[in-house]
Design a protein around this motif. Structure first.
Motif, mmCIF file in Angstrom:
data_model
loop_
_atom_site.group_PDB
_atom_site.id
_atom_site.type_symbol
_atom_site.label_atom_id
_atom_site.label_comp_id
_atom_site.label_asym_id
_atom_site.label_seq_id
_atom_site.Cartn_x
_atom_site.Cartn_y
_atom_site.Cartn_z
ATOM 1 N N UNK A 125 11.805 5.115 7.886
ATOM 2 C CA UNK A 125 12.865 5.129 6.872
ATOM 3 C C UNK A 125 13.860 6.249 7.175
ATOM 4 N N UNK A 126 15.095 6.073 6.725
ATOM 5 C CA UNK A 126 16.028 7.190 6.843
ATOM 6 C C UNK A 126 16.019 8.002 5.541
ATOM 7 N N UNK A 127 16.749 9.113 5.551
ATOM 8 C CA UNK A 127 16.664 10.019 4.405
ATOM 9 C C UNK A 127 17.215 9.396 3.125
ATOM 10 N N UNK A 128 18.199 8.558 3.282
ATOM 11 C CA UNK A 128 18.770 7.909 2.089
ATOM 12 C C UNK A 128 17.727 7.004 1.426
ATOM 13 N N UNK A 129 17.044 6.222 2.275
ATOM 14 C CA UNK A 129 16.014 5.326 1.730
ATOM 15 C C UNK A 129 14.873 6.115 1.101
ATOM 16 N N UNK A 130 14.508 7.213 1.768
ATOM 17 C CA UNK A 130 13.416 8.050 1.235
ATOM 18 C C UNK A 130 13.816 8.637 -0.117
ATOM 19 N N UNK A 131 15.057 9.084 -0.197
ATOM 20 C CA UNK A 131 15.498 9.691 -1.456
ATOM 21 C C UNK A 131 15.450 8.670 -2.592
ATOM 22 N N UNK A 132 15.783 7.409 -2.298
ATOM 23 C CA UNK A 132 15.725 6.367 -3.330
ATOM 24 C C UNK A 132 14.284 6.028 -3.704
ATOM 25 N N UNK B 275 11.591 7.923 -3.436
ATOM 26 C CA UNK B 275 10.827 9.002 -4.047
ATOM 27 C C UNK B 275 11.527 9.663 -5.219
ATOM 28 N N UNK B 276 12.765 9.277 -5.438
ATOM 29 C CA UNK B 276 13.501 9.877 -6.549
ATOM 30 C C UNK B 276 13.842 11.330 -6.309
ATOM 31 N N UNK B 277 14.146 11.669 -5.078
ATOM 32 C CA UNK B 277 14.566 13.041 -4.762
ATOM 33 C C UNK B 277 15.938 12.970 -4.077
ATOM 34 N N UNK C 105 7.382 13.711 -16.899
ATOM 35 C CA UNK C 105 7.728 13.457 -15.503
ATOM 36 C C UNK C 105 6.622 12.736 -14.745
ATOM 37 N N UNK C 106 5.406 12.703 -15.313
ATOM 38 C CA UNK C 106 4.320 12.024 -14.594
ATOM 39 C C UNK C 106 4.070 10.607 -15.127
ATOM 40 N N UNK D 124 0.834 -1.206 0.000
ATOM 41 C CA UNK D 124 0.000 0.000 0.000
ATOM 42 C C UNK D 124 0.868 1.255 0.000
ATOM 43 N N UNK D 125 1.927 1.224 0.799
ATOM 44 C CA UNK D 125 2.825 2.386 0.828
ATOM 45 C C UNK D 125 3.475 2.582 -0.545
ATOM 46 N N UNK D 126 3.869 1.477 -1.179
ATOM 47 C CA UNK D 126 4.455 1.587 -2.521
ATOM 48 C C UNK D 126 3.457 2.187 -3.508
ATOM 49 N N UNK D 127 2.203 1.770 -3.384
ATOM 50 C CA UNK D 127 1.177 2.327 -4.284
ATOM 51 C C UNK D 127 1.013 3.823 -4.032
ATOM 52 N N UNK D 128 1.070 4.210 -2.746
ATOM 53 C CA UNK D 128 0.958 5.641 -2.415
ATOM 54 C C UNK D 128 2.144 6.411 -3.001
ATOM 55 N N UNK D 129 3.309 5.786 -2.971
ATOM 56 C CA UNK D 129 4.494 6.449 -3.545
ATOM 57 C C UNK D 129 4.361 6.530 -5.072
ATOM 58 N N UNK D 130 3.788 5.479 -5.676
ATOM 59 C CA UNK D 130 3.534 5.532 -7.125
ATOM 60 C C UNK D 130 2.608 6.700 -7.460
ATOM 61 N N UNK D 131 1.594 6.853 -6.636
ATOM 62 C CA UNK D 131 0.643 7.954 -6.840
ATOM 63 C C UNK D 131 1.368 9.299 -6.707
ATOM 64 N N UNK D 132 2.262 9.339 -5.729
ATOM 65 C CA UNK D 132 3.070 10.552 -5.551
ATOM 66 C C UNK D 132 3.894 10.827 -6.807
ATOM 67 N N UNK D 133 4.491 9.769 -7.365
ATOM 68 C CA UNK D 133 5.335 9.951 -8.558
ATOM 69 C C UNK D 133 4.520 10.444 -9.743
#
Lengths: 146, 419
Positions: A110-117, A119-121, B401-402, A46-55
């Motif tokens: 999660x730590x910031x490194x994991x979050x950056x990976x 979310x792609x930021x 990007x989307x 579910x979290x991955x799906x939420x991150x996909x939605x974010x992307x």
């Protein structure tokens, strides 16, 4: 649904995220390792799906309003009065990128490194977003109790 | 103070969210099943479309190969021949070539079942006890009304037009220096002009530089989404023929101006049980450079020909601009005072929210699309040709990007020049 609500701005988007998560769960149920927690596995999907939605909405996430800071903070004890609806309302008002970073860091651990990976930021961006999220939350909670 | 406050707030939020269990919403399962069914139908649609396309492509390739199957012939010039039946036949181990002055021209080893073939005909070698003879005449390939002939004899001359002097005219086999030669009273050779040979050399396929424009359109409609894209491209292409085959390597640089529109409507029920109609519209405009790497197969024919082409395109994208508009139409209850009495009525209001984003950086997307096309090519002049090429582009990776992926179809109009 509770996880979806935590990551999404409103119930409609949360429903879509949860539906997507269930589709993935049904599609990949064969790959589930029975030695692991089923609840944790579902939560992860579910979290991955939420991150996909974010992307998917990533391109609109860089528009952060400059908000007022420097408000007088309410007493810490008052925070106990916040219920889940208040929290959903406050979290829903957070910009998506801030909300996602906050959830991943503070709730999922999660730590910031994991979050950056995930979310792609950038890692430093993740830190900045977390700081801004906390600042926003502080300001919104203060306004909530006024 | 702030740090402590943040810590307590974060703990509070974490505990509330982790402990919270959302109550089951009526109709959630049915809604999920409906979406799942739609998704399944979409997958089946692509599955069957993929199978149908593959079968079509495979059939086309087989058909093309059957039409054009030929072995390269190790003689100086291509020949087309007409059969010249002889009363007896025996297979030859080898034959040699002579002109009318009995000078040997060329030794060509030929074994049993050897097929000396052109694109359409096969020379059948026939012989008698001491000699064999085969003769065919026809026009060939791109050189209309220019004829080649071949004569094959057992241990005797194989004479074909290309090697004969201009004045040969008739071949007198009776005077050939071989024993047991029957009378073959036929005209065996044909005049051949020097320019024929020159013409052949100049007809070899060479590198072509082309200029193209290519409008295209695509759509990808989901359950409540309508995704459309229009693109206008223009640029330079390069065709490099692959030696000794009907294949050509195609590449180039094409500038694209892409516009994507994503419209979505969603009917929701607000907390006050009033209906809300949400309408999302997202318009993206983006420029990109398309760098195609395609292989083209030319269906053999004369000056006008058809071809099929397949390959991949990589892209460099830049200048992405996105405008997102969300409009909510909803019913609201309005209260007003009339002579001291409060009255209420419902009105419909529209709330619109607009966001705009700009990305000026560039990004490279390797293997962005799979390209499939077929085309028609015809000459305008000796060095200039035009092409009409309908094409289909299947996205492998998203350029925006989307992560939007829209399959597109269009038509390319090209003018190519042989330097």
């Amino acid at each position: 649904m509770a996880i979806g609500m935590a990551y999404c701005a409103n119930k409609d988007i949360a429903r879509e995220v949860v539906d997507d998560a269930f589709m993935k769960i049904f599609d990949s149920i064969d790959t589930f390792d029975h030695n692991q927690s089923f609840k944790g596995w579902v939560r992860r999907i579910t979290i991955n799906c939420a991150i996909d939605e974010f992307r998917r909405n990533k391109k609109h996430l860089y528009h952060l309003d400059v908000t007022d800071c420097g408000l007088d903070l309410p007493a810490v004890d008052l925070l106990e009065k916040l219920n889940i609806d208040d929290i959903h309302q406050i979290m829903g008002e957070l910009p998506e990128i801030l909300r996602t970073v906050f959830n991943l860091y503070e709730i999922e651990g999660y730590n910031h490194k994991e979050i950056s990976e995930l979310m792609g930021i950038g890692e430093s961006s993740s830190r900045t977003y977390l700081a801004r999220a906390k600042e926003r939350l502080r300001s919104m909670v203060t306004r909530h109790f006024k | 103070m702030k740090v402590h406050f943040d810590k307590v707030l974060a703990n509070k939020i974490r505990n509330e969210i982790l402990d919270h269990e959302e109550t089951y919403e009526d109709g959630a399962w049915e809604r999920f099943l409906t979406r799942k069914e739609k998704r399944k139908n979409r997958i089946l649609y692509w599955y069957f479309t993929g199978i149908a396309s593959s079968v079509l492509l495979f059939t086309s390739i087989v058909w093309i190969h059957q039409k054009s199957g030929h072995q390269p012939l190790d003689i100086q010039n291509p020949i087309s021949i007409k059969e010249f039946p002889l009363p007896h036949s025996r297979l030859l181990d080898s034959i040699s070539a002579k002109d009318n002055s009995n000078h040997f021209l060329k030794d060509i080893p030929i074994t049993f079942n050897s097929n000396v073939s052109t694109s359409r005909d096969t020379i059948k070698l026939q012989n008698r006890t001491n000699y064999g003879l085969a003769l065919k005449t026809d026009s060939y390939g791109n050189i209309s009304e220019k004829e080649r002939s071949i004569v094959a004899l057992t241990r005797a001359p194989i004479i074909y037009g290309n090697t004969l002097p201009n004045v040969v005219g008739k071949m007198d086999l009776l005077n050939a220096p071989f024993k047991n030669i029957d009378l073959v009273n036929e005209e065996l050779t044909f005049h051949k002009k020097e320019k024929d040979i020159k013409g052949l050399g100049s007809k070899r396929r060479s590198v072509e530089i082309g200029f193209q424009i290519s409008p295209s359109y695509g759509s990808n409609n989901g359950s409540s989404q309508a995704l459309t894209s229009t693109n206008f491209g223009g640029g330079v292409t390069l065709n490099v023929p692959i030696k000794s085959s009907g294949f050509t390597f195609n590449t180039g640089v094409v500038f694209n101006d892409l516009r994507l529109t994503n419209e979505e409507s969603m009917l929701a029920t607000s907390e006050a049980s009033m209906e809300e109609d949400n309408f999302y519209k997202e318009e993206t405009r983006m420029n990109s450079l398309d760098i195609p790497l395609n292989i083209q197969y030319r269906i053999p024919s004369k000056r006008i020909f058809f071809y099929i082409q397949a390959g991949m395109s990589s892209y460099v994208t830049f200048n992405e601009n996105a405008v997102s508009t969300k409009t909510t139409f909803r019913e609201v209850e309005v209260f007003y005072d009339v002579n001291g009495t409060t009255q209420s009525f419902r009105v419909k209001e529209a709330v619109s929210l607009k966001k705009e984003s700009d990305y000026e950086g560039s990004k490279f997307h390797p293997l962005g699309t799979f390209n499939l096309s077929f085309g028609y090519k015809a000459p305008l002049t000796d060095r200039i040709k035009y092409e009409i090429q309908p094409f289909y582009k299947l996205p492998l990776n998203s350029l925006t990007t989307d992560n939007t992926k829209v399959p597109m179809g269009g038509i390319s109009l090209k003018v190519s020049l042989t330097p």
